[in-house]
Design an enzyme around this catalytic site. Sequence first.
Site, PDB file in Angstrom:
ATOM      1  N   HIS A 110      44.906  63.645  38.721  1.00  0.00           N
ATOM      2  CA  HIS A 110      43.800  64.224  37.961  1.00  0.00           C
ATOM      3  C   HIS A 110      42.475  63.663  38.464  1.00  0.00           C
ATOM      4  CE1 HIS A 110      41.051  64.118  34.287  1.00  0.00           C
ATOM      5  NE2 HIS A 110      41.150  65.383  34.617  1.00  0.00           N
ATOM      6  N   SER A 111      41.490  64.546  38.688  1.00  0.00           N
ATOM      7  CA  SER A 111      40.104  64.175  38.965  1.00  0.00           C
ATOM      8  C   SER A 111      40.020  63.240  40.184  1.00  0.00           C
ATOM      9  CB  SER A 111      39.504  63.546  37.705  1.00  0.00           C
ATOM     10  OG  SER A 111      38.120  63.453  37.782  1.00  0.00           O
TER      11      SER A 111
END
Length: 271
Positions: A110-111
């Site tokens: 994520h991210s």
Amino acid sequence: MPHTPRRTLLQALGASPLGLVLPAAADQPATQGATRTFVLVHGMFGGGWVWRVVAPMLRRLGHEVHTPTLTGLGERSHLLSAQITIDTHIEDICNVLDTNDLTNVTLVAHSYGGMVATGVADRRRARLRRLIYLDALLPRDGETGFDLLPPGMADLRRRAAATNGGGVAFPVPDASAVPLPADHPMRDWFIAHLRPHPLGTYDTPVRLTAPIGAGLPVAYVAYEGPPAPSIEPSRQRARAQSHWTHDTLPVPHDAEIANPDQVVSVLTRYG
């Protein structure tokens, strides 16, 4: 996975009124279908704690789940230093794979975690079965995290680190900048757990020997409720990968907290 209201899912997991999961007994029967091994890599300012709702949901479906915390963050924030680089975080995850003898792994990022997972895939391709990027950064060989940001954002982050992070870390963002609904029951809990992020992970380059994804099957899921500006250049790069699987969700950037049921759905669909 059929859609189930978030409140119902949290209640089924034994969540507290604040949304903090109190996992039920581990001997719950697995659902039918193939079980997977997931390694979940968190984003900037986070830690393994960000998967506090998602991980038990996956385990109750019969999957093996690992939620490591990167050096200098979360419960490892006491290790924050100027010596932490992107290679430190890549090695963190490589060591999780190696010391746990993990194979056939679905690596989820994520991210900021996309920077890390891309490097891990390049170094440990043989241990992985596929990659899932959740609204994540996508570096090419030789690029830094700063290189992937929209124009002007890198300078803003450098100044923030210099003035409020001792030149070592990005300070935790103001609560107004946290992409969770103001009335979300886990918002205050989420903000309280954020920690400064090591600056060195953004100004050191990722070194790759193969294109992004290292030839593995890749799914990229873009979050568009609303889109986070820092991820937009990477979303555009992902769209150009015609051989990848693409999906979108109308969820905020921290969907693992705001919409865990939808995150679990895409992980089980593409994992």
